[in-house]
Design a protein around this motif. Structure first.
Motif, mmCIF file in Angstrom:
data_model
loop_
_atom_site.group_PDB
_atom_site.id
_atom_site.type_symbol
_atom_site.label_atom_id
_atom_site.label_comp_id
_atom_site.label_asym_id
_atom_site.label_seq_id
_atom_site.Cartn_x
_atom_site.Cartn_y
_atom_site.Cartn_z
ATOM 1 N N TYR A 48 -1.179 -0.779 -0.546
ATOM 2 C CA TYR A 48 0.046 0.013 -0.663
ATOM 3 C C TYR A 48 0.466 0.563 0.697
ATOM 4 O O TYR A 48 1.289 1.460 0.756
ATOM 5 C CB TYR A 48 -0.163 1.191 -1.626
ATOM 6 N N CYS B 276 -6.734 3.670 1.309
ATOM 7 C CA CYS B 276 -5.381 3.635 1.872
ATOM 8 C C CYS B 276 -5.218 4.786 2.874
ATOM 9 O O CYS B 276 -5.819 4.761 3.946
ATOM 10 C CB CYS B 276 -4.352 3.677 0.754
ATOM 11 N N ALA C 275 2.245 -3.295 1.740
ATOM 12 C CA ALA C 275 2.583 -2.623 0.484
ATOM 13 C C ALA C 275 2.891 -3.635 -0.613
ATOM 14 O O ALA C 275 3.747 -4.510 -0.450
ATOM 15 C CB ALA C 275 3.762 -1.690 0.695
ATOM 16 N N GLY C 276 2.151 -3.520 -1.712
ATOM 17 C CA GLY C 276 2.367 -4.384 -2.859
ATOM 18 C C GLY C 276 1.707 -5.744 -2.786
ATOM 19 O O GLY C 276 1.819 -6.535 -3.728
#
Length: 237
Positions: A163, A93, A135-136
């Protein structure tokens, strides 16, 4: 008994941020699978501007999610040491994003290479905002056959969780890839999701967060690969 493997995590630890606690858990899962002891010091980024002794002592480095870090310079200094000295290094990330900036500045010569999260108006944005936040989300990733990532997974099609809201600027992808930091994993839109440095004992970046998928029963193959590379490097020393 051999001394514990020292895996230094570069990042400003936040126990309320799920990817940070998942990083510790994933390393523990992989160590248990390998039957080894590990220590996991988290290295705050600001002190790394002045002192890399904890980085130099590490058997492996993991540049964690959680950008913007308190110190961009500190994170880049740690990554540069890992790259230049053959220390097995994983970036996930935010770690992926900072590995791009470090390489662009210190290998490709773009001294003003920048990350949009720190300076959205910089002239050389190697890391830019994604067109759509990841994200997610859990999404497919296609791996280059023969790449380190493909060898560790044992397959070329995987699904991973994200993320992040920033990634490699598509306008600089070819420059980075041709300059040696290879794109070895892409999403369905052919955007970079995995980077590798050939010839290094282990220098892998993922825009996704592999630690989110690790379990005691199934340690993540990239994390296990990081620890195995560190063990090999220790034996050669």
């Amino acid at each position: 008994m051999a001394p514990a493997l020292l895996v230094a995590v570069v990042g400003d630890f936040d126990r309320t941020f799920a990817p940070h606690t998942a990083t510790n858990d994933a390393l523990a899962h992989a160590a248990t699978r390998l039957g080894i002891e590990i220590e996991i010091p988290w290295l705050a980024t600001e002190p790394l501007e002045r002192d890399l002794s904890a980085v130099r002592a590490a058997d492996a480095l993991w540049c964690a999610p959680g950008s913007p870090y308190r110190s961009l310079a500190g994170a880049l200094a740690a990554l540069r040491h890992g790259r230049e000295h053959g220390v097995p290094t994983l970036g996930t990330c935010g770690g992926f994003q900072h590995m791009v900036i470090e390489y662009a500045r210190h290998v490709l010569g773009f001294e003003d290479a920048q990350h949009a999260e720190y300076d959205p108006y910089a002239s050389q944005l190697f890391v830019s905002a994604l067109t759509c936040s990841l994200a997610g989300k859990t999404m497919p990733v296609s791996l280059t056959p023969g790449s380190r990532a493909a060898e560790l997974y044992g397959v070329t099609e995987v699904e991973e969780r994200y993320y992040c809201d920033f990634g490699l600027n598509p306008g600089h992808r070819r420059t980075l890839h041709d300059g040696g930091l290879r794109v070895t994993g892409v999403d369905g839109e052919e955007e970079a999701r995995v980077l590798e440095l050939p010839g290094h004992p282990f220098y892998v970046a993922t825009l996704f967060v592999p630690q989110a998928r690790s379990t005691p029963q199934q340690p993540h193959p990239l994390v296990t690969g990081l620890l195995r590379a560190a063990l090999r490097a220790r034996r050669r020393a």
